[in-house]
Scaffold this motif. Structure first.
Motif, mmCIF file in Angstrom:
data_model
loop_
_atom_site.group_PDB
_atom_site.id
_atom_site.type_symbol
_atom_site.label_atom_id
_atom_site.label_comp_id
_atom_site.label_asym_id
_atom_site.label_seq_id
_atom_site.Cartn_x
_atom_site.Cartn_y
_atom_site.Cartn_z
ATOM 1 N N GLU A 1 29.223 24.591 1.219
ATOM 2 C CA GLU A 1 29.114 25.929 2.187
ATOM 3 C C GLU A 1 28.131 26.730 1.904
ATOM 4 O OE1 GLU A 1 29.367 30.082 2.368
ATOM 5 O OE2 GLU A 1 30.608 29.524 0.597
ATOM 6 N N GLY B 1 28.869 30.517 5.136
ATOM 7 C CA GLY B 1 30.049 30.584 5.698
ATOM 8 C C GLY B 1 29.951 29.401 6.798
ATOM 9 N N ARG B 2 29.817 28.333 6.689
ATOM 10 C CA ARG B 2 29.999 27.115 7.592
ATOM 11 C C ARG B 2 29.635 26.258 6.001
ATOM 12 N NH1 ARG B 2 28.827 27.709 13.819
ATOM 13 N NH2 ARG B 2 29.810 24.969 13.508
ATOM 14 N N ASN B 3 30.464 24.391 7.226
ATOM 15 C CA ASN B 3 30.716 23.617 5.738
ATOM 16 C C ASN B 3 29.027 22.370 6.527
ATOM 17 O OD1 ASN B 3 32.985 23.543 4.474
ATOM 18 N ND2 ASN B 3 34.008 23.562 6.470
ATOM 19 N N PHE C 1 21.300 27.932 -6.753
ATOM 20 C CA PHE C 1 22.515 27.744 -6.741
ATOM 21 C C PHE C 1 22.746 26.160 -6.503
ATOM 22 C CE2 PHE C 1 25.882 29.105 -4.575
ATOM 23 C CZ PHE C 1 25.739 30.452 -5.046
ATOM 24 N N ARG D 1 18.285 27.769 1.628
ATOM 25 C CA ARG D 1 18.945 29.713 1.172
ATOM 26 C C ARG D 1 17.857 30.569 0.445
ATOM 27 N NH1 ARG D 1 23.662 32.341 -0.210
ATOM 28 N NH2 ARG D 1 25.169 30.695 0.519
ATOM 29 N N PRO E 1 18.022 34.159 3.755
ATOM 30 C CA PRO E 1 20.037 34.422 2.963
ATOM 31 C C PRO E 1 20.333 34.455 3.694
ATOM 32 C CG PRO E 1 18.103 35.002 1.851
ATOM 33 C CD PRO E 1 17.172 34.685 2.729
ATOM 34 N N GLU E 2 20.214 34.954 4.690
ATOM 35 C CA GLU E 2 21.367 35.345 6.219
ATOM 36 C C GLU E 2 20.824 34.026 7.339
ATOM 37 O OE1 GLU E 2 23.607 37.700 5.882
ATOM 38 O OE2 GLU E 2 22.700 37.740 3.788
#
Lengths: 259, 259
Positions: free
Chosen positions: B97, B100-102, B120, B141, B145-146
């Motif tokens: 993930e 908020g997505r796979n 991470f 990421r 980050p967003e």
């Protein structure tokens, strides 16, 4: 409300018997028509079968019943939707990778006014359950950026569970494949089967199994469910606020939280 | 070496035909006996079926062939192990993930001296492929980050793919359910089917399908595979270093990297 099913065993064990009982509650003897899912750990890998349709009608559920997958740790769930529409991304159990392991979570209950600020892990769907799982993992990661043992981790899990419970109902199962953590907010039942094994009869389907014929004398298999799945065995009903931690079928820690 | 299968379509489409061809190569007409997996996006949710055993022998593969799952984006893979033992946690595709997505990834090839420092995302298994996926996501990421749109993201993906390719062979498929990104290091073939549809015949099994009967005039379905799956259609063979980005069956960006 939903129903939970968990298993912890010291040998790879199939959960077909308990799963058959649970699936009947998914639109058969029970009202939980809004999806089901079951996750089986296989080493560090995880097999996840899910369907947003009722388990009694599900082709994938029939595969899982026909095809006995053996695992030492299992988490299953059938859903009666309250928060979030009926779709695959809202179907439990939920999975995330943390510290190079698959963490798996299922929840029974409902949380009110639950709107955490998500940092790393973010929900894919829109259930309060997945939000709680992400918040829990974000707390773990913030507290411990590098892996720690479960005894060090446990206070973070217990504190989060206790806090979430104050926002509603929070019965849950959580595993990283090594251990299985259970928290009882309102309702959770547990049974540990070991030698001498006997027969068991499902409450929800006309199915009987003789565990004597299916096991060896050293097998230890613990099953955790929202309600007892059999009617001829003695299940231990957890108290509200009670938590327990299982590894290879045995309870390795347990305790009680206050309000 | 392994074989990849990807699909991007503008309507939920079943991939039974292509999957049937691919599965034959998993121990039947091909040597890829070391597991297989296929992931189907369903909204933001993802269905993942996997097995570390050969696809021609797999009970789960038979379910997937019997039970036509319709999806707009699919990633599949059959494996001939080179790095990492044969087990579920080493079986493609891999999922994480992000935002908020796979995100889902499969790789064909092998990377030498590939030992990134994981921040991470960390591998659960021990393949170079999952390591590359984690490294790629860690780069995304770190850079963003967003959430950002795919056009902003694309240079990071292309740069990583180009860099990984220098360490060996890196043919890959990557999706977040909205778009499908392909990178050809040595071998990848693509076909886009649209009206007027015609018949197609599998190379690896005695199976023919008339897409005319299965489609509507507006359907656009792109299939990407390591090698052409049919022998009566014209597949586009990607050049080494070529990448392409697909959404709802259409190519929305493509280009070529140097050495």
């Amino acid at each position: 409300m939903c129903e939970l099913l968990g298993m912890s065993a010291n040998v790879p064990t199939d959960i077909v018997f308990s799963f058959t009982g649970l699936m009947q509650r998914g639109g058969g003897t029970g009202p939980h028509r809004d999806g089901w899912g079951i996750a089986f750990y296989e080493g560090r890998g995880l097999r996840l079968f899910q369907d947003p349709s009722a388990s009694v009608d599900s082709e994938v559920a029939r595969l899982v019943q026909r095809y006995p997958i053996k695992s030492e740790t299992v988490i299953g769930h059938i859903r009666q939707a309250n928060v979030g529409k009926v779709c695959l991304s809202n179907t439990h159990p939920f999975v995330r990778e943390l510290w190079g392991r698959n963490w798996c979570f299922a929840h029974n209950g409902q949380l009110a006014d639950f709107a955490p600020q998500f940092s790393f892990y973010r929900p894919v769907g829109d259930t309060d359950s997945e939000a709680a799982f992400c918040e829990l993992l974000n707390r773990v990661r913030t507290a411990f950026p590098e892996p720690v043992g479960v005894q060090v981790l446990l206070p973070v899990l217990i504190r989060a569970a206790q806090e979430f419970r104050r926002k509603g109902v929070f019965n849950c199962l959580l595993s990283n494949g090594d251990w299985l953590f259970c928290y009882c907010s309102t309702k959770l039942a547990q049974i540990t089967r070991r030698a001498p094994f006997g027969p068991a009869r499902l409450k929800d389907a006309d199915v009987m199994v003789d565990f004597q014929a299916e096991t060896t004398p050293n097998d230890v298999v613990t099953v955790i469910a929202t309600e007892p799945l059999t009617d001829n065995e003695s299940w231990n009903l957890l108290r509200p606020g009670e938590w327990s931690l299982w590894r290879r079928g045995e309870c390795i820690a347990h305790g009680q939280t206050g309000e």
